[in-house]
Design a protein around this motif. Structure first.
Motif, PDB file in Angstrom:
ATOM      1  N   LYS A 147       0.809  -1.222   0.000  1.00  0.00           N
ATOM      2  CA  LYS A 147       0.000   0.000   0.000  1.00  0.00           C
ATOM      3  C   LYS A 147       0.842   1.272   0.000  1.00  0.00           C
ATOM      4  O   LYS A 147       0.383   2.326  -0.474  1.00  0.00           O
ATOM      5  N   ILE A 148       2.080   1.196   0.488  1.00  0.00           N
ATOM      6  CA  ILE A 148       2.929   2.382   0.498  1.00  0.00           C
ATOM      7  C   ILE A 148       3.251   2.851  -0.920  1.00  0.00           C
ATOM      8  O   ILE A 148       3.462   4.037  -1.169  1.00  0.00           O
ATOM      9  N   ILE A 149       3.278   1.920  -1.854  1.00  0.00           N
ATOM     10  CA  ILE A 149       3.605   2.257  -3.241  1.00  0.00           C
ATOM     11  C   ILE A 149       2.478   3.065  -3.887  1.00  0.00           C
ATOM     12  O   ILE A 149       2.716   3.866  -4.804  1.00  0.00           O
ATOM     13  N   HIS A 150       1.269   2.907  -3.398  1.00  0.00           N
ATOM     14  CA  HIS A 150       0.104   3.523  -4.032  1.00  0.00           C
ATOM     15  C   HIS A 150      -0.496   4.671  -3.219  1.00  0.00           C
ATOM     16  O   HIS A 150      -1.519   5.218  -3.605  1.00  0.00           O
ATOM     17  N   LYS A 165       8.819   9.523  -6.440  1.00  0.00           N
ATOM     18  CA  LYS A 165       8.275   9.219  -7.764  1.00  0.00           C
ATOM     19  C   LYS A 165       9.377   8.714  -8.695  1.00  0.00           C
ATOM     20  O   LYS A 165       9.174   7.758  -9.457  1.00  0.00           O
ATOM     21  N   ASN A 166      10.545   9.341  -8.638  1.00  0.00           N
ATOM     22  CA  ASN A 166      11.662   8.940  -9.506  1.00  0.00           C
ATOM     23  C   ASN A 166      12.155   7.525  -9.154  1.00  0.00           C
ATOM     24  O   ASN A 166      12.478   6.737 -10.051  1.00  0.00           O
ATOM     25  N   TYR A 167      12.218   7.236  -7.862  1.00  0.00           N
ATOM     26  CA  TYR A 167      12.643   5.885  -7.450  1.00  0.00           C
ATOM     27  C   TYR A 167      11.651   4.839  -7.948  1.00  0.00           C
ATOM     28  O   TYR A 167      12.058   3.779  -8.449  1.00  0.00           O
ATOM     29  N   LEU A 168      10.363   5.102  -7.799  1.00  0.00           N
ATOM     30  CA  LEU A 168       9.370   4.125  -8.248  1.00  0.00           C
ATOM     31  C   LEU A 168       9.437   3.925  -9.760  1.00  0.00           C
ATOM     32  O   LEU A 168       9.292   2.799 -10.255  1.00  0.00           O
ATOM     33  N   HIS A 169       9.679   5.006 -10.487  1.00  0.00           N
ATOM     34  CA  HIS A 169       9.835   4.889 -11.942  1.00  0.00           C
ATOM     35  C   HIS A 169      11.031   3.999 -12.273  1.00  0.00           C
ATOM     36  O   HIS A 169      10.951   3.136 -13.162  1.00  0.00           O
ATOM     37  N   LEU A 171      12.366   1.670 -10.363  1.00  0.00           N
ATOM     38  CA  LEU A 171      12.070   0.293  -9.969  1.00  0.00           C
ATOM     39  C   LEU A 171      11.200  -0.413 -11.008  1.00  0.00           C
ATOM     40  O   LEU A 171      11.433  -1.576 -11.348  1.00  0.00           O
ATOM     41  N   HIS A 172      10.203   0.275 -11.500  1.00  0.00           N
ATOM     42  CA  HIS A 172       9.310  -0.326 -12.498  1.00  0.00           C
ATOM     43  C   HIS A 172      10.045  -0.644 -13.805  1.00  0.00           C
ATOM     44  O   HIS A 172       9.580  -1.484 -14.580  1.00  0.00           O
ATOM     45  N   SER A 173      11.167   0.014 -14.030  1.00  0.00           N
ATOM     46  CA  SER A 173      11.909  -0.211 -15.273  1.00  0.00           C
ATOM     47  C   SER A 173      13.042  -1.225 -15.115  1.00  0.00           C
ATOM     48  O   SER A 173      13.675  -1.605 -16.100  1.00  0.00           O
ATOM     49  N   MET A 174      13.299  -1.676 -13.875  1.00  0.00           N
ATOM     50  CA  MET A 174      14.416  -2.593 -13.643  1.00  0.00           C
ATOM     51  C   MET A 174      14.101  -3.993 -14.164  1.00  0.00           C
ATOM     52  O   MET A 174      12.975  -4.472 -14.060  1.00  0.00           O
ATOM     53  N   LEU A 175      15.122  -4.636 -14.713  1.00  0.00           N
ATOM     54  CA  LEU A 175      14.974  -5.990 -15.234  1.00  0.00           C
ATOM     55  C   LEU A 175      14.901  -7.003 -14.096  1.00  0.00           C
ATOM     56  O   LEU A 175      15.485  -6.807 -13.034  1.00  0.00           O
ATOM     57  N   GLN A 176      14.186  -8.079 -14.347  1.00  0.00           N
ATOM     58  CA  GLN A 176      14.053  -9.161 -13.379  1.00  0.00           C
ATOM     59  C   GLN A 176      14.561 -10.460 -14.007  1.00  0.00           C
ATOM     60  O   GLN A 176      14.248 -10.756 -15.157  1.00  0.00           O
ATOM     61  N   SER A 177      15.340 -11.205 -13.235  1.00  0.00           N
ATOM     62  CA  SER A 177      15.781 -12.526 -13.672  1.00  0.00           C
ATOM     63  C   SER A 177      15.820 -13.425 -12.449  1.00  0.00           C
ATOM     64  O   SER A 177      15.736 -12.946 -11.312  1.00  0.00           O
ATOM     65  N   LYS A 178      15.982 -14.715 -12.660  1.00  0.00           N
ATOM     66  CA  LYS A 178      15.989 -15.636 -11.518  1.00  0.00           C
ATOM     67  C   LYS A 178      17.192 -15.385 -10.608  1.00  0.00           C
ATOM     68  O   LYS A 178      17.159 -15.736  -9.423  1.00  0.00           O
ATOM     69  N   ASP A 179      18.247 -14.774 -11.136  1.00  0.00           N
ATOM     70  CA  ASP A 179      19.429 -14.504 -10.327  1.00  0.00           C
ATOM     71  C   ASP A 179      19.374 -13.164  -9.599  1.00  0.00           C
ATOM     72  O   ASP A 179      20.209 -12.894  -8.720  1.00  0.00           O
ATOM     73  N   THR A 180      18.420 -12.325  -9.960  1.00  0.00           N
ATOM     74  CA  THR A 180      18.358 -10.994  -9.355  1.00  0.00           C
ATOM     75  C   THR A 180      17.082 -10.737  -8.578  1.00  0.00           C
ATOM     76  O   THR A 180      17.024  -9.812  -7.759  1.00  0.00           O
TER      77      THR A 180
END
Length: 314
Positions: A147-150, A165-169, A171-180
């Motif tokens: 809920k803190i995100i919204h 706002k910049n941090y959330l932007h 985070l939403h653009s960061m890549l996800q993989s099984k190692d990260t």
């Protein structure tokens, strides 16, 4: 959370304790109690309006999985051979745990040094490694569901609002993989493990969620570094802690090439997150002058400093 005595008596009846002896241990919302006996029990009380029961069930499933795969964690106990979850009222329920051996670490003791930091890192590395294999039916929450995100940020300083706002932007653009990316503890600071005779036991998985592993590492570094008030000494300590912690982490999870480059980013994010979280969820009318000053110091440091540590670890 104010818990009425009648509710505490109900818990005592359910666990079969006739002494009526139960006392508050703490917890962020004052919802953790101990029932002393020959075999002491710790109970954590939840309010369904805040904590969804399915999320608590998924938390328990994750900790049981870790325990079954060799990680020393607090696991729930079944009450009256029925369930881990015990209902008290329409809104309240609780989970019971066998009280574990060990104590929270005193940062002024001889224990607070490299071997502990190494073991701390090793525990986290083991959990991240197991996260890659976990196929549990009960899924932990995803970071952006919190809920803190919204929430509405209009109450905050415009600079902090913009920075959030910049941090959330980002985070939403960061890549996800099984190692990260996978299930993290989400709050593994030195108050969330017990230590005795070289044994470290991880507790309190309430903030575990799907997030970047680098964030979990950054949380440990950030909160450990907070114990050092002098800025120059804090930087030196952070380097020392990071080195020992990561040496232990690598023993259990060697796939860190894509993780380490994000740690500095997440240390600074954690500082901002902590300020936003405490500002939002602490009842300002009930905190003391020292706590208010602490929050204001956090606000000023976020506005005045480019980074929390003032250095890059990586």
């Amino acid at each position: 959370m104010m818990v009425e005595r009648s509710i505490l008596n109900q818990i005592l009846d359910l666990v079969g304790n006739s002494s009526k002896d139960i006392h508050l241990l703490g917890g962020y919302f004052d919802n953790v109690y101990e029932i002393p006996s020959e075999h002491p029990i710790v109970v954590k009380i939840f309010n369904r309006e805040v904590d969804l029961e399915e999320q608590i069930i998924s938390e328990l499933a994750w900790t049981i999985y870790l325990h079954e795969h060799g990680v020393d964690v607090a696991i729930p106990i079944v009450i009256k051979e029925t369930s881990y979850i015990q209902h008290l009222t329409d809104t309240l329920f609780f989970v019971a745990y066998k009280k574990l051996k060990g104590n929270h670490v005193d940062i002024h003791s001889e224990v607070w040094k490299e071997p502990l930091f190494n073991q701390w890192g090793r525990a986290m590395g083991a959990m991240h490694s197991l996260s890659k294999q976990y196929k549990g039916e009960c899924k932990r929450p995803v970071w952006h569901e919190h809920k803190i995100i919204h929430m509405n940020m209009d109450q905050f300083d415009p600079f902090i609002k913009s920075k959030w706002k910049n941090y959330l932007h980002e985070l939403h653009s960061m890549l996800q993989s099984k190692d990260t990316y996978g299930i993290i503890h989400g709050d593994l600071h030195h108050h969330n493990f017990l230590y005795e005779s070289g044994n470290l036991t991880v507790i309190d998985f309430g903030d575990s969620e799907y997030h970047w592993y680098a964030y979990d590492i950054a949380i440990a570094i950030y909160h450990a570094s907070q114990t050092v008030k002098d800025l120059d000494k804090r930087r030196k300590f952070a380097y020392k802690f990071f080195k020992s912690f990561m040496e232990g982490y690598l023993v259990e999870n060697s796939d860190i090439k894509e993780i380490v480059n994000d740690i500095d980013f997440f240390i600074n994010y954690r500082h901002l997150y902590s300020y936003v979280y405490h500002s939002q969820f602490l009842e300002i009318s009930k905190i003391n002058e020292q706590q208010l000053q602490y929050l204001d110091n956090m606000r000023r440091s976020i506005i005045d400093q480019d980074s929390y540590l003032g250095i890059a670890l990586v």
